[in-house]
Write an enzyme that holds these catalytic residues in place. Structure first.
Site, short mmCIF file in Angstrom:
data_model
loop_
_atom_site.label_atom_id
_atom_site.label_comp_id
_atom_site.label_asym_id
_atom_site.label_seq_id
_atom_site.Cartn_x
_atom_site.Cartn_y
_atom_site.Cartn_z
N LYS A 79 -6.64 -18.80 -8.07
CA LYS A 79 -5.32 -18.21 -7.79
C LYS A 79 -4.49 -18.23 -9.07
O LYS A 79 -4.49 -19.21 -9.82
CB LYS A 79 -4.64 -18.99 -6.68
CG LYS A 79 -3.32 -18.39 -6.17
CD LYS A 79 -2.79 -19.21 -5.00
CE LYS A 79 -1.47 -18.68 -4.47
NZ LYS A 79 -0.96 -19.48 -3.34
N SER A 154 0.32 -17.04 0.65
CA SER A 154 0.36 -16.33 -0.62
C SER A 154 -0.99 -16.25 -1.33
O SER A 154 -1.12 -15.54 -2.32
CB SER A 154 1.38 -16.99 -1.55
OG SER A 154 0.98 -18.34 -1.85
N SER A 178 -0.24 -21.34 2.79
CA SER A 178 -0.70 -20.28 1.90
C SER A 178 -2.19 -20.27 1.61
O SER A 178 -2.69 -19.33 1.00
CB SER A 178 0.07 -20.34 0.57
OG SER A 178 1.40 -19.90 0.74
#
Length: 485
Positions: A79, A154, A178
């Site tokens: 990420k 996210s 997330s």
């Protein structure tokens, strides 16, 4: 080997044995990225040259050295709010669009030391602030199961990359769901570890008392494999725990006889889509048929969790994001004086959702409102933690839907922040209480994935993974999206 169907564990075993080269594995996944990511936009940066060089280095190691690497040759997506060496770390924000970290996150270092090959950085809601991966400064990510739907957020880029088999493993971060919510939306496994289980060193902070790095994978076993590698004490993170790290893969073989799962009524009532509820209840019925006890419990302060979370997290974000001022690193706007430069940098560098949350957090911390909002939210946080402690005196873990609905349509909630925030209704409590939580695929509604979430006491990741592995055995699933391509 059949790479398209291979797990991370199987890939590592084959590379260690010399049955396949790390370079062949990396070439396969880079080829899939090249063919598929143009439509999905799960990734923000791909390191073809670096990944191939790393693979060749692994292939050149003596057999006895390669045999010691638990992730030998396994491609890894990271990420883009987790610092990496050689790739940009943008946090999905224009303000860091050209930023290259001078150091690497501990979780990445440990994965690479175990033989993993970082192939790409994944898209995310800017600074982790979102539940759909639509708030990225670089455009939204699409769900591989239905390209008109969001992948969750996210960590939506990481989840979509795993679901589309552009890598066997990914790292995400979880502040209020997330990792778990996008895992549910993309039909994969996602685990938020206990706070302190995995070092936060190198993670761009959103809300420091809530953030955790964790694994995303297609299988529970692969998630456990990556978690084992990245867990453990890190002296560079003052909140890192010295609690011993279990052998999560070996623990999967242990029995679940006598397991007691708590079903909190607050998570199965209003606000949960009836079809999602039905899928999760069906999984529980199958678990009961295998001898698991399901006990109704109460978590009475759950109704205040969203309000508390959306005061605490933005308050911490207001403090953490103050460092992005255009002076030390990142984007700097042009202006005639320093005050205008600060103002223009943040106005042009931050997206609308980040601005909204920073303003909310600044207000909650301001004189006259601190006690009324922030302090009261922290008191609610303590009550939520107490609810779980009392529940764990009666049961071994708690079960909930991971998300209250199936993946929603792209663009359908960007003008309705409150409705977007309610996507986290099932997940924020684990972060507020600092507890581990696992999402595993539970089934489908209208061809769209549904996840079931298990929340356990601190450092009970091994137990959660065993429960998740049992669910994997019981749930039938259709073929993976895009595997035929």
């Amino acid at each position: 080997m059949d790479t398209i169907a291979a797990s991370a564990g199987a890939i590592a075993r084959s590379v260690r044995a010399g049955d396949v080269s790390a370079e062949q594995i990396v070439d396969f996944y880079l080829n899939r990225i090249g063919r598929l990511d143009g439509e999905l936009h799960a990734l923000l940066a791909v390191d073809e040259a670096g990944a191939r060089a790393r693979a060749r280095m692994l292939d050149g190691l003596p057999t006895e050295q390669r045999a010691l690497l638990p992730l030998a040759g396994v491609p890894l997506v990271v990420k883009d709010n987790i610092a990496t060496d050689g790739l940009p770390t943008s946090a999905g924000s224009r303000i860091l669009s050209k930023f290259h970290s001078p150091f690497e996150a501990t979780a990445v270092e440990r994965a690479v030391a175990a033989g993993a090959v970082v192939v790409a950085k994944s898209n995310l809601d800017e600074f982790g602030m979102g539940s759909s991966t639509e708030y990225s400064a670089f455009g939204p990510t699409r769900n591989p199961w239905a390209r008109d739907r969001v992948p969750g957020g996210s960590s939506g880029g990481s989840a979509a990359a795993i679901a589309a088999n552009m890598a066997p493993l990914a790292l995400g971060s979880d502040t209020g769901g997330s990792i778990r919510q996008p895992a549910a939306f993309c039909g994969i496994v996602g685990l938020k570890p206990t706070y302190g289980r995995v070092s936060r060193f190198g993670l761009i902070a959103y809300a420091s008392s809530l953030d955790q790095i964790g694994p995303l994978a297609r299988t529970v076993k692969d998630a456990g494999l990556l978690l084992q590698v990245i867990s453990g004490l890190d002296r560079r993170d003052a909140t890192s725990s010295a609690e011993p790290v279990a052998d999560y893969v070996a623990e999967l073989e242990r029995s679940l006889d006598g397991l007691r799962i708590g079903l909190p009524t607050q998570y199965f009532g209003a606000g949960i889509d009836p079809e999602v509820r039905s899928v999760v209840i069906s999984v529980l019925d199958r678990l009961k048929a295998r001898g698991v006890q399901v006990v109704e419990i109460e978590l009475p302060h759950t109704e205040y969790a969203i309000a508390a979370y959306y005061l605490i997290a933005p308050a911490e974000a207001s403090s953490n994001l103050s460092r992005f001022d255009g002076v030390r690193y990142g984007f700097r706007a042009t202006a005639g004086d320093v005050v205008s430069m600060y103002q223009n940098t943040r106005a042009e560098g931050f997206g609308s959702e980040v601005v909204r949350r920073v303003l909310l957090g600044t207000h909650a911390l301001s004189v006259g409102y601190y006690d009324q909002y922030y302090v009261k939210a922290q008191k609610v946080r303590a009550l939520i933690g107490r609810d779980f402690m009392e529940a764990f005196a009666k049961v071994d873990m708690v079960v909930t839907p991971t998300a209250p609905e199936v993946p929603f349509e792209l663009g359908s909630r960007q003008d309705d922040p409150l409705k977007m925030y309610l996507s986290d209704i099932c997940t924020v409590t684990a972060n507020l209480a600092g507890l581990p939580a696992l999402s595993v695929p539970a089934g489908f509604v209208g061809g769209l994935p549904v996840g079931v979430q298990f929340i356990g006491p601190a450092y009970s990741e091994a137990l959660l993974l065993r429960a998740g592995s049992m669910v994997e055995e019981l749930v039938e699933r259709p073929p993976w999206p895009l595997d035929a391509l």
